[in-house]
Design an enzyme around this catalytic site. Sequence first.
Site, mmCIF file in Angstrom:
data_model
loop_
_atom_site.group_PDB
_atom_site.id
_atom_site.type_symbol
_atom_site.label_atom_id
_atom_site.label_comp_id
_atom_site.label_asym_id
_atom_site.label_seq_id
_atom_site.Cartn_x
_atom_site.Cartn_y
_atom_site.Cartn_z
ATOM 1 N N GLU A 82 0.846 -1.192 0.000
ATOM 2 C CA GLU A 82 0.000 0.000 0.000
ATOM 3 C C GLU A 82 0.876 1.234 0.000
ATOM 4 O OE1 GLU A 82 -2.447 0.178 3.472
ATOM 5 O OE2 GLU A 82 -3.563 -1.627 2.938
ATOM 6 N N HIS A 109 7.778 20.247 11.769
ATOM 7 C CA HIS A 109 8.875 20.000 10.832
ATOM 8 C C HIS A 109 9.476 18.620 11.008
ATOM 9 C CE1 HIS A 109 8.847 24.218 9.700
ATOM 10 N NE2 HIS A 109 8.757 24.516 10.976
#
Lengths: 288, 389
Positions: free
Chosen positions: A209, A246
């Site tokens: 996947e 981040h």
Amino acid sequence: MSILLDNETRAVVQGITGRIGSVQTAWMLDYGTKLVAGVTPGRGGETVHDLPVYDDVYEAVEKHGANATVLFVPGPFLRDAVLEAIDAGIKLVVAIPEHVPLHDVLQMKSAAEKNGAWLLGPNTPGIISPGIGKLGIMPGNMFTEGKIGIISRSGTLSYEMAGLLNEVGLGQSTMVGVGGDPVVGSRMIKILQEFEVDPETEAVIIVGEIGGSSEEEAAEFIKEMKKPVIAYLAGRTAPSGRRMGHAGAIIKKEGQGTVESKIKAFKKAGALVASKPSDVAVLIKECL
Amino acid sequence: MKLLEYQGKELFAENGIPVPRGMVVTSALEAEEAAAQLGENIVLKAQVPVGGRGKAGGIKFVDNLQYIRSEAEKLFHLDIEEFSVEKLLIEEKIDITKEIYMGLVVDIDTGDIVFLFSPEGGMNIEQVAESKPEQVFRLIVDPLEPPPLYQLRHFIRQGGFQGKILEELTKIASKLLHIFLKYDLLTGEINPLVILPDNRIIALDAKVEVDDNALFRQKFEKKFWEERDLLEKEARDIGVTYIKLNGSIGVIGSGAGLAMATMDMLEDMGFPPANFLETGGGITEDLMYNALKLVCKNGQVTGVVINIYGGVNPIEKGAKGIVRFVRERESPPIVVKALGNKQEECWEILKEGGITVITSVKTEDAVESIINLINSSNEKTKIVGEGVI
């Protein structure tokens, strides 16, 4: 033969007295699985489908030499049940529940690695070795005995794959559901290594996947494999995840995680890649 | 669940990580009152659950109290990535001598908890990670044996700190790790963590994401969900995962892989999917009924493919939900492919309910079937239309 789940497997069912645990136990027994006991804390002394129920896994190991477990305990209690099983010396742990807290998965995975145990899941249909038994919720009627190994991140897509193989007369040695969660107990590459040395497996199908890097990692081993590998990857049209902060960007490895990157890695490693599940059956015929 | 900045800072403050003095307000008038208590130099920060807020104009510095109200008004009228600004965090402005980056995250690829630390924090941390990777330090955290203080000190010292500042940073690192593990965080990030001229260290921002699967044991008030779409919110209540897409064919799959495979095939056939919907393994009659209702709320949907396998529940339960839906409601064409335990019972229920059933194992059979149904109903409309003319 088969991998992980074989004639030596003596399994316990953790959470056997629950509604789902009890129903699934009946189905696993019907399929011929060698189950030796059930475990539910506080219910020791009872029986479910003629199996003795114990309060802990240790007792099932002492009295029956249990070496595998399949868990139907609710997600919130899964971690402790898995850590107990690993501590009791169980080497094959099949964790069915979904919606398990990620930190719990990380702890279970860490314990499994330190103790040399296989942890399948969480959020897995389980493992089935047709003709031997199944530890999990997959419909037994979708699988037949044979020589194709399947590794799948998706439960239901693995049933579809087995069904398509049956139609062209190819049964399965073992289907291993690694689990559909972002982080799972055992990496795809490890299972691929087992299939490579299993004398009864002639080819391996990977049902992957979008997301993560387990396919890319598995591709590294495919390069060295003698047996053919055919891959199918779902999720070309799926939207990519949203993130904040981040940290995700800093740790991200470039060029991994997309369907394209996985296809590229597989092809480079010499695996065949099918564009839809039914093509797998066509491609595999060409390799055998 | 992503916490807003002020919620993250509350969590930090409760657990001993220093944050600036500040207040949360919901109107410009309140902003003015709050600012009066905080001093002349003020920062107004829009509270939205996305990054890049600074670049989108969501942060304003004000050094004269008479401008607070108008600046706050501007922020309340801002939309940042589809999120309207409903709350502002008003803080004292902090003088900064150095910006540091400190963050904990689960590396989904490896299944590790990674502690990240850089002495060069701030807006450009991602560029720093790329151009000067040696300035971003990493520590893998074993969730069963988290590192003790001395290992964290050793880790932080790599950033070139010593003495009191090193000790203070180590304490904050230890607290951040504690928070990360205690509250089931997926991300716990401070950027920037700043050193003040008097050597105090303060967290100027907080990016905190809590694992939704752990909310049963984390008592966060559900002040806010990250769904941008009301349908996605409804999905959570039903117990399914739903993501709206741009196409016209509704998709319901038991399992993410199967749903995605169905979507990919629809796309290949020129009928892009209208959504992703995954039911999970425990399909009940109500769950299926509600899932179908949800999918059909999207006005773009001209047909629905339901692709399911029996999981922990027998599969005929889902069939009952589908039949109930088409009896009670105006429904677009539906094709159901259903296999697994008690599949014959399931097919019987569906056929009696007048629903197209695919009994083969091939998903493309279901995809082709829904396309044929849609095409033929379009044909009919066309003929009726011509008849009217």
